[in-house]
Design an enzyme around this catalytic site. Structure first.
Site, mmCIF file in Angstrom:
data_model
loop_
_atom_site.group_PDB
_atom_site.id
_atom_site.type_symbol
_atom_site.label_atom_id
_atom_site.label_comp_id
_atom_site.label_asym_id
_atom_site.label_seq_id
_atom_site.Cartn_x
_atom_site.Cartn_y
_atom_site.Cartn_z
ATOM 1 N N SER A 150 7.550 38.885 48.436
ATOM 2 C CA SER A 150 7.219 39.205 47.046
ATOM 3 C C SER A 150 8.042 38.485 45.998
ATOM 4 O O SER A 150 7.746 38.596 44.808
ATOM 5 C CB SER A 150 7.314 40.716 46.829
ATOM 6 O OG SER A 150 6.252 41.366 47.488
ATOM 7 N N TYR A 169 3.598 49.910 42.366
ATOM 8 C CA TYR A 169 3.599 48.554 42.918
ATOM 9 C C TYR A 169 2.309 48.291 43.677
ATOM 10 O O TYR A 169 1.934 49.049 44.568
ATOM 11 C CB TYR A 169 4.798 48.428 43.848
ATOM 12 C CG TYR A 169 5.205 47.027 44.201
ATOM 13 C CD1 TYR A 169 6.182 46.368 43.471
ATOM 14 C CD2 TYR A 169 4.641 46.378 45.283
ATOM 15 C CE1 TYR A 169 6.590 45.094 43.813
ATOM 16 C CE2 TYR A 169 5.037 45.101 45.634
ATOM 17 C CZ TYR A 169 6.012 44.470 44.898
ATOM 18 O OH TYR A 169 6.418 43.209 45.237
ATOM 19 N N SER A 170 1.629 47.202 43.340
ATOM 20 C CA SER A 170 0.387 46.839 44.013
ATOM 21 C C SER A 170 0.252 45.327 44.090
ATOM 22 O O SER A 170 0.268 44.636 43.069
ATOM 23 C CB SER A 170 -0.822 47.417 43.269
ATOM 24 O OG SER A 170 -2.038 46.946 43.845
ATOM 25 N N ASN A 171 0.101 44.820 45.289
ATOM 26 C CA ASN A 171 -0.089 43.378 45.473
ATOM 27 C C ASN A 171 -1.382 42.881 44.848
ATOM 28 O O ASN A 171 -1.504 41.697 44.518
ATOM 29 C CB ASN A 171 -0.071 43.053 46.965
ATOM 30 C CG ASN A 171 1.300 43.248 47.573
ATOM 31 O OD1 ASN A 171 2.290 42.782 47.029
ATOM 32 N ND2 ASN A 171 1.366 43.950 48.685
ATOM 33 N N GLY A 174 11.852 40.382 48.496
ATOM 34 C CA GLY A 174 10.600 40.202 49.207
ATOM 35 C C GLY A 174 10.684 40.665 50.640
ATOM 36 O O GLY A 174 11.749 40.691 51.246
#
Length: 396
Positions: free
Chosen positions: A113, A206-208, A351
């Site tokens: 990330s 949090y969201s990709n 990440g």
């Protein structure tokens, strides 16, 4: 690879899990190996003090040793930059459990990330060029693409994507066991099968999926692949020599690197998953880099060499994110601030990707640190220890 190996990309933050077992004896062979970058030699009058300092265990090295010994990491590696720009590189453990080879100094790892910060910088450069408006809707750039249960791209802004306040469901929570090449549109379609987590702008989570959309906006506006824009606008501008966005089908890591491992459960051996298709991470987590390159990137960012002051200020405008990133943490536009035990803030991201976990940060006075381990962390204690290693290096 089971689907849960993708969980860490959901965030480089807190999740509950089980503590890792100790590694086989082969992993203990190289514990304590340390390599140092070029440092100015001490003056003759300082020789006694230097000898005494050399005799004391280095706190950063001790922290890496503990990650291997106590948390069961196959390897740990760190790059530490002080206020004067001097760099030290550290390693512990073994780089390849099969051969017992050493951990390569400043080796490449999958940075998960941390990719989001690179993407956010590109978007904010486009904002500075007046080609993107942070407060415009996603539909302004990707008309009709975002529709679902409680989801409407006309009501979600670009800023909300970058700051994780859109309410969009996280696609990586719902990927199955199939390890293959994924297109960004496939990842987005997976997310849109699920309802919104909350109305846009009313909360933080949090969201990709947010960064897949940010990457698609970059491609739509520039009419160029995201990887090319990151390379042209960020990697080359910051002078990063060991950082890249893997091409489709590229499952390898190009330069010297420690192997990455995955453990299905505590009673089975570690499995080498170094070579894997990273496309399921795309704009949310696909990149490869080194500790020194990440330090150079975040230092250049904070120094204003990648963004005009107005856009950097927007990036550093934060909201609380303690549930994911820990006590006192706040999330800006692809940038996380964390309070340091010695005072002040560090700025970075962190990440997690199957086989690797990275944490780091940079300060406004020129300090920077990145620490990586070669197994994805799933327990709270391991994450705290990794973050403690970063704090130890930044507070020296």
């Amino acid at each position: 690879m089971r689907g849960q190996t993708r969980q860490g990309l959901r965030s480089p933050g807190r999740q509950q899990g089980t503590r890792r077992r100790a590694l086989p004896a082969t992993a203990a062979v190289a514990i304590g190996v340390m390599t140092l970058g070029a440092l100015a030699p001490p003056a003759a009058s300082d020789s006694a003090a230097s000898a005494a300092a050399a005799a004391r265990p280095d706190a950063v090295q001790q922290a890496l040793n503990a990650l291997v010994r106590d948390d069961g990491m196959p390897a740990a590696l760190a790059s530490v930059q002080d206020r004067d720009g001097r760099i030290r590189s550290y390693t512990a453990g073994v780089g390849d459990l099969t051969t017992g080879s050493k951990v390569p100094r400043d080796g490449q790892v999958r940075i998960g990330s941390n990719t989001k910060t690179f993407v956010a910088v590109v978007v904010l450069q486009l904002v500075a060029e007046r080609r993107v408006d942070l407060d415009a809707s996603v539909d302004s750039y990707l008309p009709g693409l975002i529709r679902g249960k409680g989801i409407d791209g006309r009501r979600i802004t670009v800023r909300q994507l970058l700051q994780q306040t859109s309410g969009l469901p996280n696609y990586s929570n719902h990927l199955g066991d199939d390890v293959r090449y994924y297109t960004p549109r496939e990842l987005l379609a997976t997310a849109l099968q699920h309802p919104a987590d909350f109305a846009p702008g009313t909360s933080w989570k949090y969201s990709n999926t947010n960064y897949v959309l940010a990457g698609l906006i970059v491609q739509k506006v520039t009419r160029r692949p995201l990887a090319e824009e990151i390379d042209r606008r960020v990697v080359r501008r910051a002078g990063l020599r060991h950082t890249y966005f893997p091409a489709p089908g590229d499952a390898s890591i190009r330069e010297l690197h420690p192997h990455g491992y995955y453990r299905e459960s505590a009673d089975v051996p570690l499995r080498d998953i170094t070579e894997t298709d990273p496309s399921w991470g795309w704009a949310a987590g696909q990149m490869v880099s080194t500790g020194s390159d990440l330090n150079r990137f975040f230092s250049a960012l904070l120094a204003g060499r990648l963004l005009p002051s107005a856009q950097l200020a927007q990036m550093r405008s934060t909201v609380p994110a303690e549930a994911t990133f820990g006590p006192g943490a706040r999330y800006g536009l692809g940038l996380v601030s964390r309070p340091l035990p010695c005072g002040g803030l560090s700025w970075g991201h962190g990440g997690s990707f199957p086989g690797y976990e990275t944490r780091g940060g940079a300060t406004d006075d020129g300090r920077a640190t990145n620490v990586a381990v070669t197994m994805q962390l799933t327990d709270e204690a391991g994450r705290r220890n990794l973050e403690r290693a970063v704090d130890t290096a930044l507070c020296r």
